[in-house]
Scaffold this active site. Structure first.
Site, PDB file in Angstrom:
ATOM      1  N   LYS A 207       0.874  -1.277   0.003  1.00  0.00           N
ATOM      2  CA  LYS A 207       0.071  -0.119   0.000  1.00  0.00           C
ATOM      3  C   LYS A 207       0.941   1.163   0.020  1.00  0.00           C
ATOM      4  O   LYS A 207       0.946   1.989  -0.841  1.00  0.00           O
ATOM      5  CB  LYS A 207      -0.990  -0.056   1.233  1.00  0.00           C
ATOM      6  CG  LYS A 207      -1.775   1.186   1.379  1.00  0.00           C
ATOM      7  CD  LYS A 207      -2.856   1.053   2.565  1.00  0.00           C
ATOM      8  CE  LYS A 207      -3.416   2.273   2.861  1.00  0.00           C
ATOM      9  NZ  LYS A 207      -4.424   2.310   3.999  1.00  0.00           N
ATOM     10  N   GLU A 213      10.423  -4.791   4.212  1.00  0.00           N
ATOM     11  CA  GLU A 213      10.487  -6.406   3.854  1.00  0.00           C
ATOM     12  C   GLU A 213      10.026  -6.290   2.558  1.00  0.00           C
ATOM     13  O   GLU A 213      11.003  -7.182   1.604  1.00  0.00           O
ATOM     14  CB  GLU A 213       9.408  -6.930   4.669  1.00  0.00           C
ATOM     15  CG  GLU A 213       9.793  -7.452   6.151  1.00  0.00           C
ATOM     16  CD  GLU A 213       9.243  -6.194   7.018  1.00  0.00           C
ATOM     17  OE1 GLU A 213       8.866  -5.149   6.503  1.00  0.00           O
ATOM     18  OE2 GLU A 213       9.266  -6.353   8.286  1.00  0.00           O
ATOM     19  N   GLY A 267      -4.595  -1.970   4.600  1.00  0.00           N
ATOM     20  CA  GLY A 267      -4.137  -3.075   4.326  1.00  0.00           C
ATOM     21  C   GLY A 267      -4.624  -4.143   4.540  1.00  0.00           C
ATOM     22  O   GLY A 267      -4.692  -5.453   3.547  1.00  0.00           O
ATOM     23  N   ARG A 268      -5.119  -4.631   5.635  1.00  0.00           N
ATOM     24  CA  ARG A 268      -5.828  -5.996   6.247  1.00  0.00           C
ATOM     25  C   ARG A 268      -7.256  -6.118   5.449  1.00  0.00           C
ATOM     26  O   ARG A 268      -7.898  -7.197   5.847  1.00  0.00           O
ATOM     27  CB  ARG A 268      -5.766  -6.029   7.674  1.00  0.00           C
ATOM     28  CG  ARG A 268      -6.401  -4.683   8.440  1.00  0.00           C
ATOM     29  CD  ARG A 268      -6.089  -4.895   9.908  1.00  0.00           C
ATOM     30  NE  ARG A 268      -6.391  -3.746  10.636  1.00  0.00           N
ATOM     31  CZ  ARG A 268      -5.851  -2.731  10.855  1.00  0.00           C
ATOM     32  NH1 ARG A 268      -4.858  -2.465  10.143  1.00  0.00           N
ATOM     33  NH2 ARG A 268      -6.447  -1.478  11.386  1.00  0.00           N
ATOM     34  N   GLU A 353      -4.876  -6.647  14.660  1.00  0.00           N
ATOM     35  CA  GLU A 353      -4.271  -5.390  14.268  1.00  0.00           C
ATOM     36  C   GLU A 353      -5.455  -4.203  14.465  1.00  0.00           C
ATOM     37  O   GLU A 353      -5.206  -3.083  14.570  1.00  0.00           O
ATOM     38  CB  GLU A 353      -3.808  -5.417  12.976  1.00  0.00           C
ATOM     39  CG  GLU A 353      -2.659  -4.268  12.773  1.00  0.00           C
ATOM     40  CD  GLU A 353      -2.012  -4.399  11.278  1.00  0.00           C
ATOM     41  OE1 GLU A 353      -2.546  -4.347  10.244  1.00  0.00           O
ATOM     42  OE2 GLU A 353      -0.770  -4.558  11.368  1.00  0.00           O
ATOM     43  N   HIS A 384      -5.794 -33.290  17.302  1.00  0.00           N
ATOM     44  CA  HIS A 384      -4.746 -34.403  17.557  1.00  0.00           C
ATOM     45  C   HIS A 384      -3.584 -33.463  18.130  1.00  0.00           C
ATOM     46  O   HIS A 384      -2.534 -34.049  18.635  1.00  0.00           O
ATOM     47  CB  HIS A 384      -4.260 -34.975  16.345  1.00  0.00           C
ATOM     48  CG  HIS A 384      -5.436 -36.122  16.030  1.00  0.00           C
ATOM     49  ND1 HIS A 384      -5.680 -37.294  16.614  1.00  0.00           N
ATOM     50  CD2 HIS A 384      -6.355 -36.005  15.171  1.00  0.00           C
ATOM     51  CE1 HIS A 384      -6.588 -38.008  16.104  1.00  0.00           C
ATOM     52  NE2 HIS A 384      -7.152 -37.120  15.083  1.00  0.00           N
ATOM     53  N   LYS A 504       9.359  -1.211  14.150  1.00  0.00           N
ATOM     54  CA  LYS A 504       9.913  -1.009  12.832  1.00  0.00           C
ATOM     55  C   LYS A 504      11.076   0.035  12.961  1.00  0.00           C
ATOM     56  O   LYS A 504      12.219  -0.132  12.283  1.00  0.00           O
ATOM     57  CB  LYS A 504       8.771  -0.274  12.019  1.00  0.00           C
ATOM     58  CG  LYS A 504       7.950  -1.366  11.254  1.00  0.00           C
ATOM     59  CD  LYS A 504       7.170  -0.665  10.418  1.00  0.00           C
ATOM     60  CE  LYS A 504       5.745  -1.425  10.080  1.00  0.00           C
ATOM     61  NZ  LYS A 504       4.956  -0.370   9.070  1.00  0.00           N
TER      62      LYS A 504
HETATM   63  O1  F6P Z   1       3.302  -3.040   9.739  1.00  0.00           O
HETATM   64  C1  F6P Z   1       1.857  -3.174   9.632  1.00  0.00           C
HETATM   65  C2  F6P Z   1       1.530  -2.785   8.165  1.00  0.00           C
HETATM   66  O2  F6P Z   1       1.517  -1.485   8.044  1.00  0.00           O
HETATM   67  C3  F6P Z   1       0.061  -3.304   7.865  1.00  0.00           C
HETATM   68  O3  F6P Z   1      -0.864  -2.794   8.557  1.00  0.00           O
HETATM   69  C4  F6P Z   1       0.103  -3.633   6.430  1.00  0.00           C
HETATM   70  O4  F6P Z   1      -0.753  -4.511   6.072  1.00  0.00           O
HETATM   71  C5  F6P Z   1       1.538  -4.137   6.306  1.00  0.00           C
HETATM   72  O5  F6P Z   1       2.449  -3.360   7.194  1.00  0.00           O
HETATM   73  C6  F6P Z   1       1.955  -3.909   4.743  1.00  0.00           C
HETATM   74  O6  F6P Z   1       2.068  -2.707   4.594  1.00  0.00           O
HETATM   75  P1  F6P Z   1       2.457  -2.157   2.929  1.00  0.00           P
HETATM   76  O7  F6P Z   1       1.068  -2.652   2.071  1.00  0.00           O
HETATM   77  O8  F6P Z   1       2.097  -0.669   2.904  1.00  0.00           O
HETATM   78  O9  F6P Z   1       3.558  -2.610   2.475  1.00  0.00           O
END
Ligand code: F6P
Length: 540
Positions: A207, A213, A267-268, A353, A384, A504
């Site tokens: 987003k 990452e 995002g979620r 979240e 199990h 972060k």
């Molecule tokens: O660190 C949390 C977060 O901001 C989430 O809310 C989001 O889904 C995820 O990181 C990834 O964010 P982006 O889509 O901006 O890379």
């Protein structure tokens, strides 16, 4: 309601009612009211909910519904659908429901027709997905795409990854999807292993397009591709999904190959929009749109059904009943479907979240315990492993069981065995087995206590005809709205996530110290400093 819901008379009434009901067993509730099973069901679209196995009577439900009214739920639902800025801490509308509105719907928010915008992106995604699926879209060497690698994390990963697994039976174009999220190099290494760059399409999903990452993994994938096919190949093998065109261009992806969304999609809550591109390529635009229609059916149910017959409202209120009045800290989600094996992980982000907050929307501290801890695994595997605690442990763990009547493919009656296990578990959890019943079977007296099954463990059972794109959409919308209702009762902003920022930033500050002898920019505490020293020694 503005302010502290725990100070309301509705809350107090529930507290008093809890004192009366807590000592009563489900066996007794069923014996005294044989009609409860017939009454305590509700349907939403194709989803059927049985909530008779809850430690609740009609009075409980009435009191919970009064609490929802006191919290101003009706008005808040409308405020969301109208596009008001209910995400107050970020001053944004919350409009994931617009992502699945039909083309002919109209919703103007902040002067913009958002439904038209949504369909423009869906059309662009569909056209692109069709080109990839029909092999018209070729890689740089002229070969068609065989694998899509989605690089994203959190909401830009969990949604499409969960849904791709759920809908694998519909992946009919011979295109597989893989998902890379972790900054652990093992993730990208493992997922690129065995792939031919010439037949691979990378979808960089973020987003913000600033997430460490994702950008790191995307750079690694870019190098992998360029090493094999050269710089010019990037435009045929990389596309982006983002709200941030400037950052996409800065990364070196042509913005013609970018699929957008908007700051009013969290995002979620985003995989039913452009973040679902990898899923759409795998299952096709038609199936994707069936999924959106499923979402929309439950959105309409949520918006229009009276609260007493409103599935998300009832499930949310029962969640609050256990977490706030019985002190249950966790809630299990147990899909009896191997295809839904990523569903609990997806729900963890969606729920925790969203509602893992300690202050209300106005910044004052909450006095209720917000945000149940959601967890789970598919049945029968969980049986199990951890069900022992559900049956005989000291903690109360309300659980949602999810089952489907029809499998995609059956073998030797396995699907009925799977379903029989679902029904057996909810029965055993609710009714248990008494010491007398166990003794009557000839069990030695000293063993009887070990075998007693206390029962009185509440469950919801959601039954759907089949796991299809539509029922998946319905299921996800159901949980999105459960989160909304719970967040409304707590009075929190369910749509921000400030709690993830500090860690972060600290990681960015600390990273240089792991490889240099210089002390970290921000001096850490003695414990962290010692750990970093040990880490450096071990790294050599
Ligand atoms: O660190 C949390 C977060 O901001 C989430 O809310 C989001 O889904 C995820 O990181 C990834 O964010 P982006 O889509 O901006 O890379």
């Amino acid at each position: 309601m503005n302010g502290d819901i725990t100070q309301s008379q509705e809350w107090a009434a529930l507290g008093k009612h809890h004192e009366e009901l807590a000592g009563r067993h489900l066996r007794e509730l069923f014996a005294q009211d044989p009609g409860r099973a017939g009454r305590m069901t509700v349907t939403a679209g194709d989803l059927y909910l049985d909530y008779a196995k809850h430690r609740a009577t009609q009075e409980t439900l009435d009191l919970l519904l009064a609490l929802a009214e006191r919290a101003g739920l009706s008005e808040r639902v409308e405020a969301m659908f109208r596009g008001e800025h209910i995400n107050v801490s970020e001053d944004r509308a919350v409009l994931h429901v617009a992502l699945r509105m039909p083309r002919e719907a109209e919703l103007v928010v902040d002067g913009q027709d958002v439904v038209a915008d949504v369909h423009a992106v869906l059309d662009k995604m569909s056209a692109f997905a069709d080109r990839v699926r029909s092999k018209e879209w070729k890689g740089a060497t002229g070969k068609p795409i065989e694998t899509v690698v989605n690089i994203g994390i959190g909401g830009s990963d969990l949604g499409p990854a969960m849904a791709y697994e759920a809908l694998r039976d519909y992946a009919d174009a011979g295109i597989a999807a893989r998902f890379v999220s972790n900054i652990d190099p093992a993730d990208i290494t493992g997922n690129l292993a065995g792939l031919d760059p010439a037949t691979t399409l990378v979808v960089v999903s973020s987003k913000t397009f600033t997430t460490l990452e994702t950008l790191t993994n995307a750079r690694v994938a870019r190098r992998w591709l360029v090493d094999a096919l050269g710089e010019d190949a990037v435009s045929r093998h990389f596309v982006a999904v983002s709200t941030n065109a400037a950052k996409v261009a800065e990364f070196g992806i042509d913005t013609d190959n970018m699929f957008g969304f908007w700051d009013w999609v969290g995002g979620r809550y985003s995989y039913d929009g452009a973040i679902g591109l990898s899923l759409m390529i795998a299952v096709g635009p038609e199936r994707f749109r069936e999924m959106l229609a499923g979402f929309h059916a439950v959105d309409q149910h949520f918006r229009t059904a009276p609260f007493a017959a409103n599935m998300p409202v009832l499930m949310a209120l029962l969640g609050i009943w256990y977490s706030e009045f019985f002190g249950a800290e966790t809630r299990a989600v147990l899909p009896y479907s191997q295809r839904l094996h990523r569903f609990p992980a997806y729900l963890q982000q969606l729920t925790m979240e969203s509602n893992g907050k300690s202050v209300r929307a106005d910044g004052t501290s909450v006095s209720a315990g917000t945000g149940e801890i959601w967890w789970g695994e598919p049945g029968t595997n969980g049986q199990h492993a951890f069900y022992q605690l559900l049956h005989q442990g000291t903690r109360l763990v309300p659980a949602d069981f999810i089952g489907f009547a029809e499998p995609h493919e059956d073998r030797e009656g396995m699907h009925d065995q799977l379903s029989a296990n679902l029904f057996a578990q909810t029965t055993a959890l609710a009714f248990g087995k008494t010491a007398e019943e166990i003794a009557a079977e000839g069990t030695p007296p000293e063993i009887v206590p070990h075998k007693v099954m206390p029962g009185n463990r509440p469950t919801s059972t959601i039954l759907a005809p089949k796991l299809t794109p539509s029922t998946l959409g319905q299921l996800v919308a159901l949980y999105e709205h459960i989160v909304f209702v719970e967040g409304t009762i707590f009075g929190v902003d369910s749509f921000d996530q400030w709690g993830v920022e500090l860690g972060k930033k600290m990681a960015l500050d600390l990273a240089p110290a792991l490889t240099s002898d210089e002390p970290p920019a921000t001096a850490p505490d003695p414990s962290t400093e010692q750990l970093i020293r040990r880490y450096r020694e071990l790294r050599g």
